[in-house]
Design a protein around this motif. Structure first.
Motif, mmCIF file in Angstrom:
data_model
loop_
_atom_site.group_PDB
_atom_site.id
_atom_site.type_symbol
_atom_site.label_atom_id
_atom_site.label_comp_id
_atom_site.label_asym_id
_atom_site.label_seq_id
_atom_site.Cartn_x
_atom_site.Cartn_y
_atom_site.Cartn_z
ATOM 1 N N ALA B 260 69.250 48.391 20.887
ATOM 2 C CA ALA B 260 69.276 47.358 19.839
ATOM 3 C C ALA B 260 68.284 46.251 20.166
ATOM 4 O O ALA B 260 67.510 45.816 19.304
ATOM 5 N N TYR B 261 68.269 45.791 21.428
ATOM 6 C CA TYR B 261 67.365 44.700 21.811
ATOM 7 C C TYR B 261 65.907 45.149 21.725
ATOM 8 O O TYR B 261 65.030 44.361 21.359
ATOM 9 N N ALA B 262 65.641 46.408 22.069
ATOM 10 C CA ALA B 262 64.272 46.911 21.986
ATOM 11 C C ALA B 262 63.805 46.966 20.535
ATOM 12 O O ALA B 262 62.639 46.692 20.230
ATOM 13 N N LEU B 263 64.717 47.302 19.621
ATOM 14 C CA LEU B 263 64.354 47.430 18.200
ATOM 15 C C LEU B 263 64.229 46.080 17.519
ATOM 16 O O LEU B 263 63.321 45.865 16.710
ATOM 17 N N ILE B 264 65.177 45.171 17.789
ATOM 18 C CA ILE B 264 65.254 43.962 16.977
ATOM 19 C C ILE B 264 65.119 42.681 17.780
ATOM 20 O O ILE B 264 65.201 41.602 17.223
ATOM 21 N N GLY B 265 64.894 42.802 19.096
ATOM 22 C CA GLY B 265 64.662 41.601 19.891
ATOM 23 C C GLY B 265 65.842 41.245 20.758
ATOM 24 O O GLY B 265 66.981 41.418 20.366
ATOM 25 N N SER B 266 65.540 40.721 21.946
ATOM 26 C CA SER B 266 66.598 40.362 22.893
ATOM 27 C C SER B 266 67.186 39.012 22.537
ATOM 28 O O SER B 266 66.488 38.133 22.029
ATOM 29 N N PRO B 267 68.485 38.814 22.794
ATOM 30 C CA PRO B 267 69.103 37.518 22.459
ATOM 31 C C PRO B 267 68.537 36.347 23.255
ATOM 32 O O PRO B 267 68.635 35.199 22.829
ATOM 33 N N SER B 268 67.914 36.614 24.410
ATOM 34 C CA SER B 268 67.338 35.531 25.198
ATOM 35 C C SER B 268 65.886 35.283 24.814
ATOM 36 O O SER B 268 65.285 34.315 25.255
ATOM 37 N N GLY B 269 65.322 36.199 24.014
ATOM 38 C CA GLY B 269 63.915 36.089 23.666
ATOM 39 C C GLY B 269 62.981 36.616 24.740
ATOM 40 O O GLY B 269 61.781 36.700 24.543
ATOM 41 N N GLU B 270 63.548 36.986 25.904
ATOM 42 C CA GLU B 270 62.710 37.512 26.987
ATOM 43 C C GLU B 270 62.815 39.027 27.038
ATOM 44 O O GLU B 270 63.844 39.590 26.683
ATOM 45 N N PRO B 271 61.773 39.692 27.516
ATOM 46 C CA PRO B 271 61.890 41.141 27.656
ATOM 47 C C PRO B 271 62.952 41.467 28.701
ATOM 48 O O PRO B 271 63.220 40.684 29.612
ATOM 49 N N GLU B 272 63.541 42.612 28.549
ATOM 50 C CA GLU B 272 64.644 43.006 29.404
ATOM 51 C C GLU B 272 64.150 43.942 30.491
ATOM 52 O O GLU B 272 63.290 44.781 30.234
ATOM 53 N N ALA B 273 64.691 43.794 31.702
ATOM 54 C CA ALA B 273 64.371 44.735 32.776
ATOM 55 C C ALA B 273 65.335 45.899 32.682
ATOM 56 O O ALA B 273 66.517 45.749 32.950
ATOM 57 N N ARG B 274 64.853 47.038 32.206
ATOM 58 C CA ARG B 274 65.744 48.178 32.034
ATOM 59 C C ARG B 274 65.824 48.961 33.342
ATOM 60 O O ARG B 274 65.334 50.071 33.457
ATOM 61 N N ALA B 275 66.444 48.366 34.334
ATOM 62 C CA ALA B 275 66.585 48.973 35.650
ATOM 63 C C ALA B 275 67.861 48.440 36.281
ATOM 64 O O ALA B 275 68.254 47.312 36.014
#
Lengths: 329, 329
Positions: B260-275
């Motif tokens: 969801a965050y990848a499609l429509i944006g993260s709630p923090s506005g920062e990219p997410e570390a998917r690890a």
């Protein structure tokens, strides 16, 4: 106002026969939900204004029902009645003790033919119990299930169960899968819905004990089982029309995604109907979140009206009773 | 390039002592993941360019390692070595059969002191098994756990477990809660992290069998247990710094929210570390998604380097061995 009727229960494709907007009498639990009765009052007003063929039976405190009454145009007031422990705008045969619990009284209104459907944002377990006791269960369904509909970039996905049955065994989860397929066929007009099993990897043998046992059962359950799917498939909608899971996992995922979509936008760009249909009981029952807002209650009432108008309960129960599918007994 | 170092493992508050960016030697599984080795090659290049103190040991086919080598500036090539079944850029003591499995060889590189950490986007179960066998487990931890970090509107939340232990019992889930608290203390510098139990309602008695048994155990486990939380709390971050769940539910929710965050944006506005960091084994191990992209691999390598530099494994294991907390044995 067609824009307001575009909820998750309405068909997106042209295939479905959209029923005539006939009268739908919805019993609404005024005391259900964390922010009741204020949000229920708000939702009731929105629902009455959005659909001129909806009638509401407001179940609960007369003061709250009176707020709805007072805020409506006089012409709309004839579509609202109330039923509460201190009396009733319209007399009904309600045992005294039943009127103490809003959802039980609302269910009784359906059982007695005074209402066509129930909407509650109260405790899910209490609603499921009240509905099963008051309306009966379908023969093939020992444990009811809640079907939620989520928007995706490619359409809609039915997520089932989202909280009615938190500890299903293999047989109960097989029935849940069939319920989800029947819902997609009847409500979304998907001829042969693709049903996926929610797990944590698509290789053979992934998942917990329950999930590892399921593919063999789903393959011979009479539905179009398309295999294992993951959390991402509930967002993209690419691999399945129906995603099957236990009520614990489904509830956690639903609340996570709904909150994400509310904060940052839905993948379909459309607002989401935060309401779920209870499947397996002998009447139309729609459950909203405990944290529901007025718009969610209104969406739940619109969903209940739509389900009633298309005869969804009868049509889904008929699909579930077809002899070629395996019975859980 | 400080912007590229701002991954989930880095402290957001000023309280944490950010370690000097000393050398970090990361063994990377070239064949792990659905899109390997191409995305691993891409991730390795990004990681080398982003952090001048990172060294990579590329484990797998020499052709893939050669691609990384060829694409790098000559000055950076000294920071890359390779280890594969057909030989090695730099000789290492690797038994022949171990080199057949990238993740086992990568773990062995850590066990032999040739590398400081392992990063793999391969099968999680295989990585957990290889790490537990090759690096040993901490005394108090029978079943390892994966800690993921999700962005929220109010900060970050640690979600644990996200796939290492799919069928925990009460004792194992108590250890998972303690691991999550220790992770937040060490990696996010939260003095006394609030730990919530993920379930489907905040009233007493909600949830499945496992969840109903947990509050009593968590209340006397030596952590700051703040009660029941729901799917929405993982998105808002309001109620807990650490959200505890079984690896099945956690994996489903993580994959749903990440997508969801990848499609429509993260709630923090920062990219997410998917690890995610694997906790409970005797070395630094970071797991990326099977569906990881190059940026995810680079984030995984950056997380592994950061965890190594701050001595996270030693610090978390020390917290877990403190006598005042209840041992699972």
């Amino acid at each position: 106002m067609p824009g307001q009727r575009r909820h998750a229960g309405a068909p997106a494709t042209g295939q479905a026969t959209v029923p005539e907007p006939g009268t739908a009498r919805i019993a609404v639990d005024l005391l259900g939900g964390d922010h009741a009765p204020a949000v229920v009052v708000d939702g009731a007003l929105r629902a009455i204004r959005a659909d001129s063929a909806v009638q509401l039976i407001l179940v609960g405190p007369m003061e709250a029902a009176g707020e709805v009454f007072a805020a409506l145009d006089p012409a709309d007031r004839a579509r609202v009645s109330a039923l509460g422990s201190q009396g009733s705008f319209r007399p009904m045969r309600v045992p005294k003790n039943w009127a103490e619990s809003g959802v039980r009284a609302a269910v009784l209104a359906v059982a007695q033919g005074e209402a066509d459907a129930v909407v509650s944002a109260g405790n899910t377990g209490a609603t499921v119990t009240a509905a099963a006791l008051g309306l009966g269960r379908w023969p093939a369904v020992r444990r009811p299930a809640l079907a939620a509909v989520l928007p995706t970039a490619t359409g809609r996905v039915v997520l089932i169960d989202v909280g009615a049955t938190v500890d299903p065994d293999e047989q109960a989860l097989t029935v849940i899968a069939r319920l989800g397929a029947a819902y997609a066929t009847v409500v979304h007009a998907v001829g042969e819905p693709r049903v996926g099993l929610l797990t944590i990897g698509t290789e053979e043998g992934k998942g917990d004990r329950l999930r590892r046992a399921m593919p063999a059962l789903l393959e011979r359950s009479g539905i179009k089982y398309v295999g294992l799917v993951e959390g991402n498939d509930v967002v993209t909608g690419r691999r399945a029309d129906v995603v099957v899971t236990d009520g614990f996992t489904g509830n956690v995922l639903l609340k996570g995604l709904e909150t994400a979509y509310a904060l940052i936008g839905s993948p379909s760009g459309e607002p989401e109907a935060r309401a779920a249909m209870l499947l397996g009981v002998g009447g139309t029952v729609v459950v909203c979140h405990g944290a529901a807002a007025g718009t969610d209650l209104a969406a739940g009432i619109a969903l209940a009206a739509d389900l009633h108008r298309r005869g969804a309960v009868h049509a889904i129960a008929t699909l579930m009773s077809e002899p070629e599918v395996i019975d859980e007994q």
